[in-house]
Design a protein around this motif. Structure first.
Motif, PDB file in Angstrom:
ATOM      1  N   SER A   1      46.572  55.716  45.652  1.00  0.00           N
ATOM      2  CA  SER A   1      45.379  54.931  45.292  1.00  0.00           C
ATOM      3  C   SER A   1      44.983  55.090  43.824  1.00  0.00           C
ATOM      4  CB  SER A   1      44.195  55.305  46.184  1.00  0.00           C
ATOM      5  OG  SER A   1      44.499  55.064  47.539  1.00  0.00           O
ATOM      6  N   LEU A   2      44.993  56.344  43.344  1.00  0.00           N
ATOM      7  CA  LEU A   2      44.515  56.593  41.971  1.00  0.00           C
ATOM      8  C   LEU A   2      45.485  56.135  40.891  1.00  0.00           C
ATOM      9  CD1 LEU A   2      42.747  60.069  42.199  1.00  0.00           C
ATOM     10  CD2 LEU A   2      41.693  57.925  41.479  1.00  0.00           C
ATOM     11  N   TYR A   3      46.793  56.160  41.194  1.00  0.00           N
ATOM     12  CA  TYR A   3      47.730  55.835  40.119  1.00  0.00           C
ATOM     13  C   TYR A   3      48.825  54.832  40.503  1.00  0.00           C
ATOM     14  CZ  TYR A   3      50.994  56.179  36.261  1.00  0.00           C
ATOM     15  OH  TYR A   3      51.811  55.847  35.224  1.00  0.00           O
ATOM     16  N   LEU A   4      49.663  55.199  41.478  1.00  0.00           N
ATOM     17  CA  LEU A   4      50.892  54.443  41.730  1.00  0.00           C
ATOM     18  C   LEU A   4      50.677  52.974  42.092  1.00  0.00           C
ATOM     19  CD1 LEU A   4      52.874  57.185  43.679  1.00  0.00           C
ATOM     20  CD2 LEU A   4      53.457  56.276  41.420  1.00  0.00           C
ATOM     21  N   LYS A   5      49.662  52.684  42.905  1.00  0.00           N
ATOM     22  CA  LYS A   5      49.430  51.313  43.363  1.00  0.00           C
ATOM     23  C   LYS A   5      49.273  50.342  42.190  1.00  0.00           C
ATOM     24  CE  LYS A   5      46.477  48.557  46.407  1.00  0.00           C
ATOM     25  NZ  LYS A   5      45.366  48.586  47.375  1.00  0.00           N
ATOM     26  N   ARG A   6      48.657  50.816  41.119  1.00  0.00           N
ATOM     27  CA  ARG A   6      48.404  49.958  39.958  1.00  0.00           C
ATOM     28  C   ARG A   6      49.539  49.957  38.936  1.00  0.00           C
ATOM     29  NH1 ARG A   6      42.418  49.741  39.314  1.00  0.00           N
ATOM     30  NH2 ARG A   6      41.591  50.724  41.181  1.00  0.00           N
ATOM     31  N   HIS A   7      50.374  51.017  38.972  1.00  0.00           N
ATOM     32  CA  HIS A   7      51.324  51.200  37.872  1.00  0.00           C
ATOM     33  C   HIS A   7      52.797  51.191  38.238  1.00  0.00           C
ATOM     34  CE1 HIS A   7      47.530  53.085  36.344  1.00  0.00           C
ATOM     35  NE2 HIS A   7      47.870  52.361  35.291  1.00  0.00           N
TER      36      HIS A   7
ATOM     37  N   ALA B   1      53.233  42.292  51.481  1.00  0.00           N
ATOM     38  CA  ALA B   1      53.226  41.913  50.057  1.00  0.00           C
ATOM     39  C   ALA B   1      53.777  40.504  49.841  1.00  0.00           C
ATOM     40  CB  ALA B   1      54.034  42.922  49.246  1.00  0.00           C
ATOM     41  N   ILE B   2      54.666  40.050  50.744  1.00  0.00           N
ATOM     42  CA  ILE B   2      55.196  38.687  50.616  1.00  0.00           C
ATOM     43  C   ILE B   2      54.169  37.661  51.091  1.00  0.00           C
ATOM     44  CG2 ILE B   2      56.938  37.054  51.498  1.00  0.00           C
ATOM     45  CD1 ILE B   2      58.966  39.402  51.404  1.00  0.00           C
ATOM     46  N   PHE B   3      53.559  37.891  52.281  1.00  0.00           N
ATOM     47  CA  PHE B   3      52.606  36.859  52.729  1.00  0.00           C
ATOM     48  C   PHE B   3      51.242  36.976  52.050  1.00  0.00           C
ATOM     49  CE2 PHE B   3      52.076  39.745  56.540  1.00  0.00           C
ATOM     50  CZ  PHE B   3      50.699  39.903  56.524  1.00  0.00           C
TER      51      PHE B   3
ATOM     52  N   ALA C   1      45.725  40.243  41.396  1.00  0.00           N
ATOM     53  CA  ALA C   1      45.139  41.558  41.104  1.00  0.00           C
ATOM     54  C   ALA C   1      46.068  42.400  40.218  1.00  0.00           C
ATOM     55  CB  ALA C   1      44.847  42.292  42.405  1.00  0.00           C
ATOM     56  N   SER C   2      47.196  41.816  39.821  1.00  0.00           N
ATOM     57  CA  SER C   2      48.201  42.490  38.972  1.00  0.00           C
ATOM     58  C   SER C   2      48.709  43.799  39.580  1.00  0.00           C
ATOM     59  CB  SER C   2      47.646  42.758  37.569  1.00  0.00           C
ATOM     60  OG  SER C   2      47.166  41.578  36.989  1.00  0.00           O
ATOM     61  N   ILE C   3      48.947  43.790  40.895  1.00  0.00           N
ATOM     62  CA  ILE C   3      49.495  44.974  41.567  1.00  0.00           C
ATOM     63  C   ILE C   3      51.022  44.829  41.607  1.00  0.00           C
ATOM     64  CG2 ILE C   3      49.542  46.313  43.714  1.00  0.00           C
ATOM     65  CD1 ILE C   3      46.687  45.193  44.246  1.00  0.00           C
ATOM     66  N   PRO C   4      51.745  45.786  41.015  1.00  0.00           N
ATOM     67  CA  PRO C   4      53.197  45.618  40.851  1.00  0.00           C
ATOM     68  C   PRO C   4      54.025  45.942  42.104  1.00  0.00           C
ATOM     69  CG  PRO C   4      52.532  47.700  39.894  1.00  0.00           C
ATOM     70  CD  PRO C   4      51.275  47.056  40.423  1.00  0.00           C
TER      71      PRO C   4
ATOM     72  N   LYS D   1      56.879  42.059  41.361  1.00  0.00           N
ATOM     73  CA  LYS D   1      57.568  42.596  40.179  1.00  0.00           C
ATOM     74  C   LYS D   1      59.004  42.095  40.054  1.00  0.00           C
ATOM     75  CE  LYS D   1      56.972  45.643  36.766  1.00  0.00           C
ATOM     76  NZ  LYS D   1      57.293  47.062  36.698  1.00  0.00           N
ATOM     77  N   HIS D   2      59.732  42.078  41.163  1.00  0.00           N
ATOM     78  CA  HIS D   2      61.163  41.749  41.099  1.00  0.00           C
ATOM     79  C   HIS D   2      61.572  40.517  41.906  1.00  0.00           C
ATOM     80  CE1 HIS D   2      61.992  45.306  38.775  1.00  0.00           C
ATOM     81  NE2 HIS D   2      61.471  46.096  39.708  1.00  0.00           N
ATOM     82  N   GLY D   3      60.593  39.861  42.504  1.00  0.00           N
ATOM     83  CA  GLY D   3      60.893  38.621  43.227  1.00  0.00           C
ATOM     84  C   GLY D   3      61.065  38.820  44.731  1.00  0.00           C
TER      85      GLY D   3
END
Length: 314
Positions: free
Chosen positions: A142-148, A198-200, A208-211, A216-218
């Motif tokens: 939650s604090l880091y990985l989800k956003r980065h 994440a697909i639907f 929300a720019s969540i990678p 990120k890769h299609g």
């Protein structure tokens, strides 16, 4: 006058149920219920025929409270990105219906009671695994990985795989092959399950720019990963029977539901509607994890596994 700025102005008019509902939603009841199913599966896999009601109750309740606490903290941390997503825009932390200090206090109380119950009534290892899952979900994910990081799903899967291990270790007090297999099985299960979401929900994650992997890769790459992880999941789930922890009934069901899930994931390469396909992959993932948890509860061979191990060591 904006209600979000003055969240408590109508509180007097609310019934206790209505006033409590935002707090209940903050704990993400759907996630708690999903974890409840797997913690019970892990418990009965280890317990075999030896059922201890108080230990069972403490394990289930303690784990549920720890999960609820993690979800409250996640809601507080994610309040900015939740505002960008259609699905999460109306959450209490986004609208300001619940203040940050109150939510943090609520999360802390749930965690204290949950961890306290596990520490008092179960084993140090079960409590340790609850802390491990909590730290990964709240801290790392939650604090880091989800956003980065595109790897957030993979690291986060360890958190989702913790409840069955907590249930198992509450009985055994040891981290053995059975516990390791549970960790691998449920981590592998999380991957297709999460990538399907994440697909639907692609537009939500993108806005929300969540990678996540599909963003990120299609979606094509995500589909390949879904198939690979589903294959790994099926292999890992059958290993419980190979290692002697469950019987043939479990193995047959594991192969049947896992094989069906795999056949659906493979349809992704031919589908013209990614959203509808991903929703189906997600829906079946719930059936699969429930079937597996029920079967490991009903077809546990722990005494056999233990006797085999004692024969091998002696």
């Amino acid at each position: 006058m904006d209600h979000a700025q003055h969240p408590h102005q109508h509180d007097a008019e609310l019934s206790p149920q209505m006033a409590f509902k935002p707090y209940l939603l903050l704990t993400k009841p759907g996630i708690i219920f999903g974890n409840l199913v797997t913690v019970i599966g892990g418990y009965f896999l280890a317990a075999g025929g030896h059922f201890e009601p108080w230990l069972f109750l403490a394990t289930v309740l303690g784990t549920s409270l720890v999960v609820a606490s993690g979800c409250v903290f996640n809601n507080v941390i994610d309040r900015d990105i939740d505002g960008h997503m259609a699905r999460t825009r109306s959450r209490a932390m986004v609208t300001g219906e619940i203040s940050i200090p109150i939510a943090l206090l609520f999360g802390c109380l749930l965690g204290i009671v949950g961890f306290g119950l596990l520490a008092w009534m179960t084993t140090p290892l079960a409590t340790g695994f609850a802390a491990f899952g909590f730290a990964i979900y709240v801290g790392a994910y939650s604090l880091y990985l989800k956003r980065h990081s595109v790897y957030s799903t993979l690291i986060g899967s360890l958190s989702g795989a913790s409840p069955p291990v907590i249930g198992y270790c509450a009985v055994t007090g040891t981290f053995d092959l059975g516990a390791l297999l549970l960790l691998i099985i449920f981590s592998m299960w999380q991957m297709p399950h999460s990538y399907a979401i994440a697909i639907f929900r692609f537009d939500d994650y993108a806005s929300a720019s969540i990678p996540v992997l599909p963003v990120k890769h299609g979606i094509a790459v995500a589909k390949r990963h879904i198939v690979i992880y589903t294959v790994l999941f099926v292999i890992a789930s059958v290993m419980l029977s190979v290692a002697g922890y469950t019987g043939w009934a479990y193995a047959i069901v594991a192969v049947a539901v896992g094989g069906y899930w795999l056949s659906i994931t493979l349809r992704g390469f031919r589908t013209t509607n990614d959203q509808a396909w991903a929703r189906k992959v997600f829906g079946i993932s719930i059936v699969v994890v429930t079937a597996l948890s029920v079967m490991m509860s009903l077809d546990s061979r722990m005494p056999i596994a233990e006797s085999l191990l004692s024969l091998a060591s002696g």
